[in-house]
Scaffold this motif. Structure first.
Motif, PDB file in Angstrom:
ATOM      1  N   VAL A 153       0.782  -1.210   0.022  1.00 46.18           N
ATOM      2  CA  VAL A 153       0.077   0.022   0.091  1.00 46.18           C
ATOM      3  C   VAL A 153       0.788   1.270   0.042  1.00 46.18           C
ATOM      4  O   VAL A 153       1.655   1.589   0.830  1.00 46.18           O
ATOM      5  N   HIS A 154       0.645   2.020  -1.012  1.00 43.16           N
ATOM      6  CA  HIS A 154       1.560   3.354  -0.946  1.00 43.16           C
ATOM      7  C   HIS A 154       0.655   4.625  -0.608  1.00 43.16           C
ATOM      8  O   HIS A 154      -0.415   4.480  -0.929  1.00 43.16           O
ATOM      9  N   HIS A 155       1.224   5.267   0.174  1.00 47.44           N
ATOM     10  CA  HIS A 155       0.185   6.616   0.473  1.00 47.44           C
ATOM     11  C   HIS A 155       0.539   7.521  -0.604  1.00 47.44           C
ATOM     12  O   HIS A 155       1.690   8.138  -0.623  1.00 47.44           O
ATOM     13  N   HIS A 215       2.181   8.093   6.043  1.00 48.00           N
ATOM     14  CA  HIS A 215       1.526   6.900   6.416  1.00 48.00           C
ATOM     15  C   HIS A 215       0.381   6.933   7.498  1.00 48.00           C
ATOM     16  O   HIS A 215      -0.041   5.900   7.881  1.00 48.00           O
ATOM     17  N   HIS A 268       6.564   0.541  -6.108  1.00 50.01           N
ATOM     18  CA  HIS A 268       6.612   1.082  -5.011  1.00 50.01           C
ATOM     19  C   HIS A 268       8.220   1.794  -4.801  1.00 50.01           C
ATOM     20  O   HIS A 268       8.110   2.913  -4.091  1.00 50.01           O
ATOM     21  N   HIS A 319       9.218   5.884  -4.478  1.00 49.17           N
ATOM     22  CA  HIS A 319       9.876   6.589  -3.161  1.00 49.17           C
ATOM     23  C   HIS A 319      10.983   7.010  -3.713  1.00 49.17           C
ATOM     24  O   HIS A 319      11.595   7.922  -3.273  1.00 49.17           O
TER      25      HIS A 319
END
Ligand code: ZN
Ligand code: ZN
Length: 130
Positions: A63-65, A70, A88, A92
């Motif tokens: 799950v990426h925010h 987060h 992901h 980042h």
């Protein structure tokens, strides 16, 4: 006294290990809850590369925010995006790590040294494990 300074280093390393283990537990706990919710909300497909994940492979879907916070876990999932671990990572690496990973510093366990990033090491560890 050489031995003394070695002891000191040893103690520091143990303390760091403890902090890392704690931080890891906290993060795993937190991730478990929002990850489960996100997986219920969204199809199990990486938002970037479009690969589908099921069964054992589902572990690779993370799950990426979207806003990189987060703690921002809106129940409607508006801040979440399902990404495979590779996409992901890419997502980042486009940001400076200090801002990106500030969210994984556990409350009250702030390291006094600004250069100590427990999760930089952790990410490497996780990668090596595979
Ligand atoms: Zn992907
Ligand atoms: Zn992310």
């Amino acid at each position: 006294m050489l031995y003394m300074s070695q002891d000191e280093t040893q103690t520091k390393t143990d303390r760091q290990k403890q902090i890392i283990a704690e931080a890891r537990r906290n993060r795993e706990l937190r991730e478990k809850t929002y990850r489960e919710r996100a997986l219920k909300l969204f199809p199990h497909v990486c938002g970037k590369c479009g690969r589908e994940f099921s069964g054992k492979k589902l572990k690779e879907l993370t799950v990426h925010h979207r806003d990189h916070d987060h703690n921002n876990n809106n129940p409607d999932g508006s801040n979440w995006e399902l990404l495979c671990i590779y996409c992901h990572d890419n997502e980042h690496s486009r940001y400076e790590d200090s801002a990106t990973y500030s969210e994984v510093t556990p409350g009250g366990e702030q390291a006094s040294s600004g250069s100590f990033k427990p999760f930089a090491d952790l990410e490497a560890l996780l990668k090596n494990k595979k």
